[in-house]
Structure formats: structure tokens, C-alpha cells
Design an enzyme around this catalytic site. Structure first.
Site, PDB file in Angstrom:
ATOM      1  N   GLY A 259       0.596  -1.384   0.404  1.00  0.00           N
ATOM      2  CA  GLY A 259      -0.193   0.184   0.086  1.00  0.00           C
ATOM      3  C   GLY A 259       1.063   1.415  -0.116  1.00  0.00           C
ATOM      4  O   GLY A 259       0.403   2.458   0.777  1.00  0.00           O
TER       5      GLY A 259
ATOM      6  N   ASP B 151       2.119  -1.664  -4.563  1.00  0.00           N
ATOM      7  CA  ASP B 151       0.979  -1.744  -4.436  1.00  0.00           C
ATOM      8  C   ASP B 151      -0.278  -2.440  -5.366  1.00  0.00           C
ATOM      9  O   ASP B 151       0.919  -3.082  -6.479  1.00  0.00           O
ATOM     10  CB  ASP B 151       1.068   0.392  -4.588  1.00  0.00           C
ATOM     11  CG  ASP B 151      -0.534   0.665  -4.354  1.00  0.00           C
ATOM     12  OD1 ASP B 151      -0.487   1.341  -3.647  1.00  0.00           O
ATOM     13  OD2 ASP B 151      -1.377   1.109  -4.842  1.00  0.00           O
TER      14      ASP B 151
ATOM     15  N   GLY C 173      -0.723   5.120  -0.897  1.00  0.00           N
ATOM     16  CA  GLY C 173      -0.903   5.530   0.307  1.00  0.00           C
ATOM     17  C   GLY C 173      -0.650   6.750   0.394  1.00  0.00           C
ATOM     18  O   GLY C 173       1.006   6.807   0.144  1.00  0.00           O
ATOM     19  N   GLN C 174      -1.532   7.621   1.449  1.00  0.00           N
ATOM     20  CA  GLN C 174      -0.554   8.622   2.080  1.00  0.00           C
ATOM     21  C   GLN C 174      -0.067   8.373   3.092  1.00  0.00           C
ATOM     22  O   GLN C 174       1.002   9.824   2.952  1.00  0.00           O
ATOM     23  CB  GLN C 174      -1.594   9.421   2.865  1.00  0.00           C
ATOM     24  CG  GLN C 174      -3.023  10.251   2.011  1.00  0.00           C
ATOM     25  CD  GLN C 174      -4.175  10.758   3.049  1.00  0.00           C
ATOM     26  OE1 GLN C 174      -3.692  11.958   3.780  1.00  0.00           O
ATOM     27  NE2 GLN C 174      -5.379  10.132   3.090  1.00  0.00           N
ATOM     28  N   LEU C 175       0.155   7.194   4.300  1.00  0.00           N
ATOM     29  CA  LEU C 175       1.072   7.043   4.885  1.00  0.00           C
ATOM     30  C   LEU C 175       2.128   6.072   4.165  1.00  0.00           C
ATOM     31  O   LEU C 175       3.968   6.833   4.450  1.00  0.00           O
ATOM     32  CB  LEU C 175       0.630   6.314   6.220  1.00  0.00           C
ATOM     33  CG  LEU C 175       2.032   5.652   6.455  1.00  0.00           C
ATOM     34  CD1 LEU C 175       2.556   6.864   7.373  1.00  0.00           C
ATOM     35  CD2 LEU C 175       0.724   5.204   7.834  1.00  0.00           C
TER      36      LEU C 175
ATOM     37  N   LYS D 228      -9.617  -3.050  11.996  1.00  0.00           N
ATOM     38  CA  LYS D 228      -8.699  -2.887  13.469  1.00  0.00           C
ATOM     39  C   LYS D 228      -8.086  -3.227  14.585  1.00  0.00           C
ATOM     40  O   LYS D 228      -7.987  -4.167  15.264  1.00  0.00           O
ATOM     41  CB  LYS D 228      -8.828  -1.344  12.967  1.00  0.00           C
ATOM     42  CG  LYS D 228      -8.321  -0.203  12.206  1.00  0.00           C
ATOM     43  CD  LYS D 228      -6.772  -0.447  11.842  1.00  0.00           C
ATOM     44  CE  LYS D 228      -6.815  -0.400  10.528  1.00  0.00           C
ATOM     45  NZ  LYS D 228      -5.295  -0.820   9.731  1.00  0.00           N
TER      46      LYS D 228
ATOM     47  N   TYR E 269     -13.972   0.300  10.110  1.00  0.00           N
ATOM     48  CA  TYR E 269     -13.026   0.613  10.087  1.00  0.00           C
ATOM     49  C   TYR E 269     -12.407  -0.222  11.131  1.00  0.00           C
ATOM     50  O   TYR E 269     -11.209  -1.023  11.418  1.00  0.00           O
ATOM     51  CB  TYR E 269     -13.112   2.022   9.132  1.00  0.00           C
ATOM     52  CG  TYR E 269     -11.385   2.116   9.198  1.00  0.00           C
ATOM     53  CD1 TYR E 269     -10.757   3.155  10.496  1.00  0.00           C
ATOM     54  CD2 TYR E 269     -10.044   1.618   8.463  1.00  0.00           C
ATOM     55  CE1 TYR E 269      -9.506   3.881  10.952  1.00  0.00           C
ATOM     56  CE2 TYR E 269      -8.831   2.203   8.851  1.00  0.00           C
ATOM     57  CZ  TYR E 269      -8.927   3.402   9.493  1.00  0.00           C
ATOM     58  OH  TYR E 269      -7.611   3.875   9.159  1.00  0.00           O
TER      59      TYR E 269
HETATM   60  C1  VAH Z   1      -9.207   7.612   8.799  1.00  0.00           C
HETATM   61  N1  VAH Z   1      -7.886   8.811   8.823  1.00  0.00           N
HETATM   62  O1  VAH Z   1     -10.193   8.412   8.831  1.00  0.00           O
HETATM   63  C2  VAH Z   1      -8.223   7.183   9.179  1.00  0.00           C
HETATM   64  C3  VAH Z   1      -7.783   7.491  10.582  1.00  0.00           C
HETATM   65  C4  VAH Z   1      -8.449   8.320  13.141  1.00  0.00           C
HETATM   66  C5  VAH Z   1      -9.322   8.173  11.336  1.00  0.00           C
HETATM   67  O2  VAH Z   1      -7.851   6.533  10.683  1.00  0.00           O
HETATM   68  O3  VAH Z   1      -9.939   7.095   8.608  1.00  0.00           O
END
Ligand code: VAH
Length: 317
Positions: free
Chosen positions: A8, A34, A11-13, A146, A142
Site C-alpha cells: 500500500g 501497491d 497511500g498517504q502514509l 482494526k 474500519y
Molecule cells: C480515517 N485517517 O479517517 C483514518 C484514521 C483516525 C482516522 O484512521 O479513516
């Protein structure tokens, strides 16, 4: 010698972390990967490969053939997009992690990094100075992915001695990649609108306070964690981490100091519900105690740095 694979990476990170890893280890030690083959244009400074992290055999072959010793696994679907594609997000975020953890055990990888998020906390979690062991009641796809991923990291460490390390990132703000479907990405887009002289339409209400971090601090924290002696790591799920907290109104007013004509409209959408259930501030004392975490950027410093650099990057992302 370390040989590092970043998944990945576009991506941003990933974009900024890959650059930082090249500075530290040398670009010949880093392979950016990627799923999107067009991403190769971003990585003229190191090797790039197209890689589907859901394909265990491809990932195994890449690790063996390239003699990979460490993997930074960043491929994921972020919060806002995950709510639109729940089953795809769950599958990618969790199955790809499990595939990697099992390969780390099979191939005896030296270290693995996997990003978690403050999104593991939910409605019933304390909102202020949320502790490392505060109750986790994620109520987004999400956040749930996590939460589960953190448990798998801890399991593979304690049952199979896989040295996997993780950070619960706050909202990350950078200028070297497009916003990637995150609820906190309003804080990336607002800079683009200020520079373009356009009205910014905030999808969060003005007083929605969220934990945030400038990308250079996020890459610093990741590398500090991965370089810490294993004995220093007392958290094998994922470390709370933060640098600052602000609201859409506060970042707007900070930008207005540089762009007096800048205007904002608040038009909350489905992402308001996501943000309202997240912590406002985070207690990251474990990270500060275990591996000396210390951020370098606050809101004014970050704002100045992005305003200075974004114009150069704006047509490259
Ligand atoms: C999001 N940038 O907005 C991520 C992050 C705490 C938010 O995990 O999904």
C-alpha cells in the site's frame, strides 16, 4: 542487512514512509508495492512492484525472491470508504493481515509493522484522554477491522513469536498524496481549497474535535517504534498515539491567518456519525514511556509547513 517491503506504498502514509525508509536504509533496501500499477511513477527513487496483498502465493514469492526481512503492511480501506464497501473492507483489512502474519511465522520475518487507528474506540469509550486500555467499542467497519487486527497481532506475537508492532494512528495529514477515503481527510482537503482560493465545505460540524498528527510525525513514530529494542515493547496489540487535537473551525481559523479571504461552509454528512464516536484526545503515555515518543509538530507549525510545500506537490499527486 534489512530488506524492506512496503505494501500500500502509494497511500498517504505509504508515500512518505517509503521515502523516509529509503533515507534511513538506502533506496536499494526498500521495495515499494501497491495494487495499482500506475503508482510506479511515484517511486522513481526505489524498486516498485505491483502486489496484491490478498494473493498469499504472490506475497510469499516476493518475500522469498527479494529476501525480504521486514514488511510494513499499509494496504487497507479507510473508515469512510469502508462504510460504503463493508464486506470488501473487512476482507482486505483482515484477510491481508492474516496472510502476512502467517507468512511472517512461516518465513521467520524479522519484523512486521501494521497500522491500527483510534477508530478502535467507539460510542462507549471515554472521549477525553482516552487511555491505552480504555474500552473499545468500535462501531464502524474500519474500527471493527482494526480491533480484530490488533488481537491477531497480539496472538501471533504471543503464540508464534512474530515481532509485529502497531500504532493506533490519529487522523494523519500530509501533502504528498491524495486524501484516501478517511473521515479525517477533511483536514487534508482544506489545504487544497485554501490554496485554490475556494470555499471549503466541511463534512464535519465546526466543533468536531479529533486527534490528529502531521505526516512527518507519523513516519517518525513508525520508525522509532520499529527501531526500538524488542524488550522495550510492552504493547503487542497497538500503541495509542497522538500529537494534537483540533476541530474544523480551529484549522480553518489557523489557515485564515495565511489566507484572510478563505471561507468555510459546514455541511455534515454520514462521516459526522463516524467522527462523533471517536475520542477527542488520546493518552499515549505508553508510547512515550516505552520508546520515547515525542511529536515535533503542532497545528501552527504543520500549517506553515504544508502551505510552504503543497504548491510544489499539488500537480504531482
Ligand atoms: C480515517 N485517517 O479517517 C483514518 C484514521 C483516525 C482516522 O484512521 O479513516
Amino acid at each position: 542487512m534489512n530488506k524492506i517491503l512496503v505494501t500500500g506504498a502509494a497511500g498517504q502514509l505509504g508515500t512518505e514512509l517509503t521515502q523516509k525508509l529509503c533515507e534511513i536504509h538506502g533506496s536499494e533496501a526498500i521495495i515499494a508495492s501497491d495494487i495499482n500499477q500506475n503508482s510506479s511513477a511515484k517511486f522513481s527513487f526505489c524498486q516498485f512492484m505491483v502486489l496484491d496483498v490478498m494473493d498469499k502465493n504472490s506475497l510469499r514469492n516476493a518475500i522469498i525472491n527479494e529476501k525480504i526481512t521486514q514488511v510494513y503492511h499499509l494496504a487497507a480501506i479507510l473508515s469512510a470508504t469502508a462504510e460504503q464497501k463493508p464486506l470488501l473492507a473487512w476482507k482486505l483489512n483482515i484477510d491481508s493481515l492474516l496472510i502476512l502474519l502467517d507468512l511472517a511465522k512461516e518465513l521467520k520475518l524479522d519484523r512486521v509493522f501494521w497500522p491500527s487507528s483510534i477508530a478502535v474506540f467507539g460510542k462507549e469509550s471515554p472521549k477525553i484522554n482516552t487511555a491505552q486500555d480504555a474500552v473499545q467499542t468500535a462501531n464502524t467497519v474500519y474500527g471493527i477491522s482494526k480491533m480484530a487486527g490488533e488481537r491477531w497481532c497480539d496472538y501471533y506475537y504471543s503464540h508464534h513469536n512474530v515481532d509485529v508492532r502497531s500504532l493506533r494512528f490519529p487522523g494523519l495529514i500530509g501533502y504528498k498524496a491524495k486524501p484516501g477515503g478517511g473521515t479525517t481527510d477533511y483536514a487534508v482537503d482544506i489545504f487544497h481549497k485554501a490554496l485554490a482560493g475556494q470555499v471549503f465545505r466541511s463534512f464535519l460540524e465546526k466543533e468536531t474535535r479529533l486527534p490528529m498528527m502531521y505526516m512527518p510525525d507519523a513516519t517518525k513514530a513508525t520508525i522509532d517504534l520499529m527501531q526500538a529494542p524488542s524488550d522495550n515493547i510492552t504493547v503487542r496489540s497497538s500503541y495509542n498515539l497522538t500529537a494534537m487535537s483540533f476541530t474544523p473551525e480551529e484549522i480553518f481559523l489557523e489557515l485564515k491567518k495565511h489566507f484572510p479571504e478563505f471561507k468555510i461552509k459546514y455541511q455534515p454528512d454520514y462521516r459526522q456519525e463516524i467522527a462523533s464516536n471517536w475520542p477527542q484526545t488520546i493518552d499515549d503515555q505508553y508510547a512515550r514511556n516505552d520508546w520515547n515518543w515525542q511529536q515535533e509538530y503542532d497545528l501552527p507549525e504543520m500549517t506553515k509547513d504544508i502551505i510552504k510545500n503543497l504548491p510544489y506537490w499539488i500537480d504531482k499527486i
